[in-house]
Design a protein around this motif. Structure first.
Motif, PDB file in Angstrom:
ATOM      1  N   TYR A  11      42.224  40.146  35.693  1.00 28.88           N
ATOM      2  CA  TYR A  11      41.798  40.875  36.893  1.00 28.88           C
ATOM      3  C   TYR A  11      41.178  39.894  37.883  1.00 28.88           C
ATOM      4  CZ  TYR A  11      39.055  43.839  39.993  1.00 28.88           C
ATOM      5  OH  TYR A  11      38.493  44.418  41.116  1.00 28.88           O
ATOM      6  N   ARG A  12      40.265  39.060  37.395  1.00 30.59           N
ATOM      7  CA  ARG A  12      39.613  38.080  38.269  1.00 30.59           C
ATOM      8  C   ARG A  12      40.632  37.094  38.838  1.00 30.59           C
ATOM      9  NH1 ARG A  12      35.522  35.377  34.760  1.00 30.59           N
ATOM     10  NH2 ARG A  12      35.112  34.172  36.635  1.00 30.59           N
ATOM     11  N   ALA A  13      41.574  36.644  37.982  1.00 27.95           N
ATOM     12  CA  ALA A  13      42.581  35.677  38.426  1.00 27.95           C
ATOM     13  C   ALA A  13      43.485  36.276  39.497  1.00 27.95           C
ATOM     14  CB  ALA A  13      43.405  35.212  37.228  1.00 27.95           C
ATOM     15  N   PHE A  14      43.954  37.499  39.282  1.00 27.33           N
ATOM     16  CA  PHE A  14      44.864  38.122  40.250  1.00 27.33           C
ATOM     17  C   PHE A  14      44.149  38.459  41.554  1.00 27.33           C
ATOM     18  CE2 PHE A  14      47.537  39.847  36.482  1.00 27.33           C
ATOM     19  CZ  PHE A  14      48.135  38.608  36.341  1.00 27.33           C
ATOM     20  N   MET A  15      42.923  38.951  41.463  1.00 29.06           N
ATOM     21  CA  MET A  15      42.153  39.236  42.685  1.00 29.06           C
ATOM     22  C   MET A  15      41.979  37.960  43.499  1.00 29.06           C
ATOM     23  SD  MET A  15      41.261  42.477  43.074  1.00 29.06           S
ATOM     24  CE  MET A  15      39.684  42.603  43.920  1.00 29.06           C
ATOM     25  N   THR A  16      41.633  36.873  42.833  1.00 29.94           N
ATOM     26  CA  THR A  16      41.437  35.591  43.518  1.00 29.94           C
ATOM     27  C   THR A  16      42.736  35.107  44.144  1.00 29.94           C
ATOM     28  OG1 THR A  16      39.661  35.026  41.979  1.00 29.94           O
ATOM     29  CG2 THR A  16      40.668  33.205  43.197  1.00 29.94           C
ATOM     30  N   ALA A  17      43.850  35.193  43.380  1.00 32.67           N
ATOM     31  CA  ALA A  17      45.144  34.731  43.887  1.00 32.67           C
ATOM     32  C   ALA A  17      45.588  35.522  45.115  1.00 32.67           C
ATOM     33  CB  ALA A  17      46.202  34.833  42.788  1.00 32.67           C
ATOM     34  N   LEU A  18      45.173  36.782  45.203  1.00 31.63           N
ATOM     35  CA  LEU A  18      45.571  37.621  46.339  1.00 31.63           C
ATOM     36  C   LEU A  18      44.546  37.622  47.465  1.00 31.63           C
ATOM     37  CD1 LEU A  18      47.103  40.633  44.379  1.00 31.63           C
ATOM     38  CD2 LEU A  18      48.304  38.749  45.511  1.00 31.63           C
ATOM     39  N   GLY A  19      43.492  36.794  47.323  1.00 29.04           N
ATOM     40  CA  GLY A  19      42.514  36.655  48.398  1.00 29.04           C
ATOM     41  C   GLY A  19      41.442  37.726  48.425  1.00 29.04           C
ATOM     42  N   HIS A  20      41.199  38.399  47.308  1.00 26.30           N
ATOM     43  CA  HIS A  20      40.165  39.436  47.231  1.00 26.30           C
ATOM     44  C   HIS A  20      38.989  38.918  46.407  1.00 26.30           C
ATOM     45  CE1 HIS A  20      43.017  42.280  48.909  1.00 26.30           C
ATOM     46  NE2 HIS A  20      43.873  41.986  47.944  1.00 26.30           N
ATOM     47  N   ASP A  21      37.831  39.497  46.623  1.00 26.62           N
ATOM     48  CA  ASP A  21      36.634  39.122  45.877  1.00 26.62           C
ATOM     49  C   ASP A  21      36.607  39.893  44.553  1.00 26.62           C
ATOM     50  OD1 ASP A  21      34.144  38.514  44.881  1.00 26.62           O
ATOM     51  OD2 ASP A  21      33.023  39.345  46.577  1.00 26.62           O
ATOM     52  N   PRO A  22      36.754  39.205  43.407  1.00 28.74           N
ATOM     53  CA  PRO A  22      36.769  39.918  42.126  1.00 28.74           C
ATOM     54  C   PRO A  22      35.415  40.513  41.750  1.00 28.74           C
ATOM     55  CG  PRO A  22      36.938  37.555  41.771  1.00 28.74           C
ATOM     56  CD  PRO A  22      36.975  37.775  43.241  1.00 28.74           C
ATOM     57  N   ALA A  23      34.334  40.053  42.369  1.00 29.98           N
ATOM     58  CA  ALA A  23      33.001  40.563  42.043  1.00 29.98           C
ATOM     59  C   ALA A  23      32.628  41.782  42.884  1.00 29.98           C
ATOM     60  CB  ALA A  23      31.961  39.467  42.232  1.00 29.98           C
ATOM     61  N   ALA A  24      33.392  42.054  43.928  1.00 32.51           N
ATOM     62  CA  ALA A  24      33.083  43.192  44.810  1.00 32.51           C
ATOM     63  C   ALA A  24      33.469  44.509  44.136  1.00 32.51           C
ATOM     64  CB  ALA A  24      33.835  43.046  46.126  1.00 32.51           C
ATOM     65  N   THR A  25      32.840  45.588  44.585  1.00 32.75           N
ATOM     66  CA  THR A  25      33.150  46.923  44.087  1.00 32.75           C
ATOM     67  C   THR A  25      34.074  47.604  45.083  1.00 32.75           C
ATOM     68  OG1 THR A  25      30.989  47.038  43.018  1.00 32.75           O
ATOM     69  CG2 THR A  25      32.164  49.115  43.339  1.00 32.75           C
ATOM     70  N   TYR A  26      35.185  48.130  44.575  1.00 38.31           N
ATOM     71  CA  TYR A  26      36.178  48.787  45.427  1.00 38.31           C
ATOM     72  C   TYR A  26      36.328  50.236  44.985  1.00 38.31           C
ATOM     73  CZ  TYR A  26      37.675  44.040  46.637  1.00 38.31           C
ATOM     74  OH  TYR A  26      37.721  42.744  47.065  1.00 38.31           O
ATOM     75  N   GLU A  27      36.426  51.128  45.962  1.00 40.39           N
ATOM     76  CA  GLU A  27      36.693  52.522  45.619  1.00 40.39           C
ATOM     77  C   GLU A  27      38.100  52.638  45.042  1.00 40.39           C
ATOM     78  OE1 GLU A  27      37.193  56.818  47.814  1.00 40.39           O
ATOM     79  OE2 GLU A  27      35.828  55.349  48.701  1.00 40.39           O
TER      80      GLU A  27
END
Length: 191
Positions: A11-27
């Motif tokens: 999850y962290r790797a894919f979020m990072t690769a797509l330019g998203h913050d893996p530590a952020a909370t998303y609805e």
């Protein structure tokens, strides 16, 4: 590393690769470890969303050997076992940039992700590429692309082996014709 831990890592790797913050909370996160429980999309037709699933593969030659190392720890022993497990990661990307997102993930991983290397996870080079697989839902074709990648995962197991210092025993008369073994919780009686 357990499968749940690997899913968090990816999850962290894919979020990072797509330019998203893996530590952020998303609805409604752009990367998801599971599918919607109600079985229908909870994202929009033009929204990019990536689902993935991790599975250990059986029958792979590299998964079979288990290397054993024993270490003296005073009266006891420490047993260390190591092996390489083969992990399959299946990805399904919806939305107008689904195929491009999968290609970005593949390129980022092949360029070497420190996050994965530090966890002992290494990609097995292959000929994977995003495959278009439009999905019909409510009389509308949703844009979808699929891709599967294979990884080697270093696994280790540690067990403390305690030395047996005593065993309960009872003695009694021995007659060959009456020889029997009796077992009870916490002991054994041999006559």
């Amino acid at each position: 590393m357990a499968l749940d831990d690997l899913e968090i890592l990816f999850y962290r790797a894919f979020m990072t690769a797509l330019g998203h913050d893996p530590a952020a909370t998303y609805e409604r996160p752009p990367v998801r470890r599971s599918w919607p429980t109600m079985g229908q999309p909870d994202w929009g037709y033009n929204e990019d969303v990536l689902f993935f699933q991790c599975t250990f593969l059986d029958g792979q030659d590299v998964s079979q050997p288990l290397h054993d190392f024993w270490e003296d720890s005073g009266e006891d022993l420490n047993r260390h076992q190591e092996q390489t497990r083969v992990l399959q990661v299946q990805m399904i990307a919806y939305g107008p940039h689904g195929a491009a997102n999968l290609d970005n993930i593949r390129t980022t991983i092949y360029n070497g992700m420190l996050l994965l290397r530090q966890a002992g996870v290494y990609v097995v080079p292959g000929n994977e590429a995003p495959r278009y697989a439009p999905e019909l839902f409510q009389a509308r074709w949703w844009r979808r692309a699929d891709m599967t990648m294979i990884f080697n995962v270093a696994k280790s197991y540690h067990t403390e082996v305690i030395t047996i210092t005593s065993a309960p025993a009872k003695t009694g008369p021995y007659r060959a014709e009456e020889s029997k073994t009796v077992v009870w919780p916490g002991g054994i009686l041999i006559q």
